[in-house]
Structures are given as C-alpha cells and as structure tokens.
Write an enzyme that holds these catalytic residues in place. Structure first.
Site, short mmCIF file in Angstrom:
data_model
loop_
_atom_site.label_atom_id
_atom_site.label_comp_id
_atom_site.label_asym_id
_atom_site.label_seq_id
_atom_site.Cartn_x
_atom_site.Cartn_y
_atom_site.Cartn_z
CG ASN A 9 -1.72 1.24 1.38
OD1 ASN A 9 -1.75 2.07 0.46
ND2 ASN A 9 -2.38 1.41 2.52
CE LYS A 11 -0.07 3.24 4.79
NZ LYS A 11 0.05 3.34 6.24
CG HIS A 96 -5.68 2.13 5.31
ND1 HIS A 96 -5.23 3.02 6.26
CD2 HIS A 96 -4.69 1.23 5.13
CE1 HIS A 96 -3.99 2.67 6.62
NE2 HIS A 96 -3.64 1.60 5.95
CD GLU A 98 -2.76 5.60 6.78
OE1 GLU A 98 -2.77 5.61 5.54
OE2 GLU A 98 -1.83 5.07 7.44
CD GLU A 168 -3.40 -2.18 7.31
OE1 GLU A 168 -2.40 -2.52 6.68
OE2 GLU A 168 -3.92 -1.05 7.20
N GLY A 174 2.86 2.53 10.72
CA GLY A 174 3.81 3.61 10.53
C GLY A 174 4.54 4.02 11.80
CB SER A 214 5.63 -1.58 11.75
OG SER A 214 5.21 -0.26 12.02
P1 13P Z 1 3.24 0.56 7.57
O1 13P Z 1 3.75 -0.74 6.99
O2 13P Z 1 3.94 1.77 7.05
O3 13P Z 1 3.16 0.50 9.06
O4 13P Z 1 1.72 0.71 7.04
C1 13P Z 1 0.85 -0.33 7.19
C2 13P Z 1 -0.39 0.00 6.46
O5 13P Z 1 -1.14 0.88 6.85
C3 13P Z 1 -0.68 -0.75 5.23
O6 13P Z 1 -1.96 -0.48 4.75
#
Ligand code: 13P
Length: 255
Positions: A9, A11, A96, A98, A168, A174, A214
């Site tokens: 992903n 982002k 997601h 976010e 997640e 992150g 992560s």
């Molecule tokens: P990270 O791997 O940067 O922690 O992000 C995970 C994520 O949100 C994947 O959709």
C-alpha cells in the site's frame, strides 16, 4: 490451500515517475515470482496506469487504495469501480484506518464500497483494526468483529471467497511498533472464527487474512509463519524495492 498475498500500500507516495523507478527496481529484483505467492502493488490513482504498463508481462498485480460506491455521476474527485477495472486493477483496498480516521469512512460506507468492488470483479481488501486505547480497554475483539460483520453485510457465500481481510492494528501503522506474532495470530484466528460463524468453516478457511502494521524484512518471517497470517499489507517497506522484494522472498520460502 490459501496462498500468501504480499501487498504494497503505497499510500500518498509515488507519482508516475517515482512509481516507474520503484517498479523497475522491484522487477529487476523479482523478475520471477513463485507460483505459490501473489504479489500486489496499490499505487495512488494517478500512478495506476504507469504501474499497469510496467507490470503487464510480470506476475505482479495492481490494485487501488479506494473506490467510490456510486457507479458514476456528479461526485467530484471520486473514482468508480468500473474506472479501476478498465485501468487494469483487480484489487482495491477498502476502509483503511487512515480513511476512517481522516476522511469520514464508516462501517456503512465500507460495506457499500465492498459491494461495488465485488460488482466490478475487484477483490476487496477490507481493513479492520483497533486503536491503542481500544486495545487497552480490551475492546479490540468486539470492535474487529463488528467491523468485519458490518463490512460483509449482504455479501453472499459465493462472493466472500474473493474478499481479503487485512488486520491492521492502528497502533502499529507507521510507528515501527509491530504486533507480536502471537498478538497477530490470536486476532487472525479470531477473525477466522467470526467468518466461520457468518458463513462456514470451509469458507472461512479459504479467506486470506493479511497482517498490516510496520511489517518489514526483519519481522516478516515470524509474522508470516503464524498459521492464520496469510500475507501482509505493507506500507513503508513497500516503498523500497529491496525491502519489498525481501518480504516477497520470505513468503516464497515459507510457502
Ligand atoms: P506501515 O507498513 O507503514 O506500518 O503501514 C501499514 C499499512 O497501513 C498498510 O496499509
């Protein structure tokens, strides 16, 4: 019978030029991918065309990070399921954290998007997961159960076989802090029992449940070794060709 799915992903990173560079690095390192592992990248909308062009003769698939639940019309700034299919996507990330946190996504809109994705033959990757506060209050199982149930409302047994769930935990996204392999396994197993109650054990056994938060080469082996962890939804580490290809190699070795 489940195959690993290693999904990146991206982002809001990598416009078309950076996408081309990243994909060139990735396809150089992973010119061939084992048949037992599915690999997917989900670039931002504007880089999907570039990704499809770069990856057309490879085993790496392309997905999107969202879709709108209406077919078309006056929805400025939105992208429809048919546009994604036409652009060469076969997966789409939905709900997601976010998007739930910053863009008003709710369980109801997640459910609408899941139906739209299925209608357009896009495999939905439905994201669920709790905040740190919810885990500390021990509300995480209930929360995740409700997220899964609401996302799949009205989804038939035949349709759900193509759905992917991504667990997640928000506190691991992150942050560099990963769920321990045990924490991931416990939640994944729980999600599978929720799916089993909603459908059947046979169906639940077929559904891929990815871990996200992560994931990186240093912890991928332990996480992917858990019996109910069927792959990863990878943010930061998918933006680096070395790291992402290392995680793919780890999955190939475990498959
Ligand atoms: P990270 O791997 O940067 O922690 O992000 C995970 C994520 O949100 C994947 O959709």
């Amino acid at each position: 019978m489940r195959r690993f799915l290693i999904a990146g992903n991206w982002k809001m990173n990598c416009g078309p030029y950076d996408a081309a560079e990243l994909l060139e690095g990735l396809t150089e390192r992973k010119a061939e991918i084992s048949e037992d592992v599915d690999v997917l990248v989900c670039p931002p909308f504007v880089s999907i065309g570039m990704a499809v062009k770069y990856l057309y003769d490879t085993d790496i698939q392309v997905g999107a990070q969202n879709l709108h639940f209406e077919e078309n019309g006056a929805f400025t700034g939105e992208i429809s399921g048919s546009m994604l299919t036409e652009s060469g996507c076969n997966y789409v990330i939905i709900g997601h954290s976010e998007r739930r946190q910053y863009f008003g996504e709710t369980d109801e809109t997640v459910n609408k998007r899941v139906h739209k994705a299925i209608e357009h033959k896009l495999a939905p990757i439905v994201c669920v997961g709790e905040s740190l506060e919810q885990r500390q209050k021990e509300e995480h199982f209930e929360l995740v159960k409700n997220q899964v149930k609401k996302a799949l409302e009205g989804v038939s047994e035949a349709e759900v076989r193509d759905v992917v769930i991504a667990y997640e935990p928000i506190w691991a996204i992150g942050t560099g802090e990963t769920a321990t392999p045990e924490q991931a396994q416990v939640m994944h197993e729980y999600i599978r029992t929720v799916l089993s109650d909603l459908y059947s054990e046979e169906v639940a056994d077929q559904i891929n449940i990815l871990y996200g938060g992560s994931m990186k080469p240093a912890n991928a082996k332990e996480l992917l070794s858990q019996p109910d962890v069927d792959g990863g939804l990878i943010g930061g580490a998918s933006l680096d060709a070395d790291s992402f290809s290392e995680i793919i190699t780890i999955a190939e070795e475990l498959a």
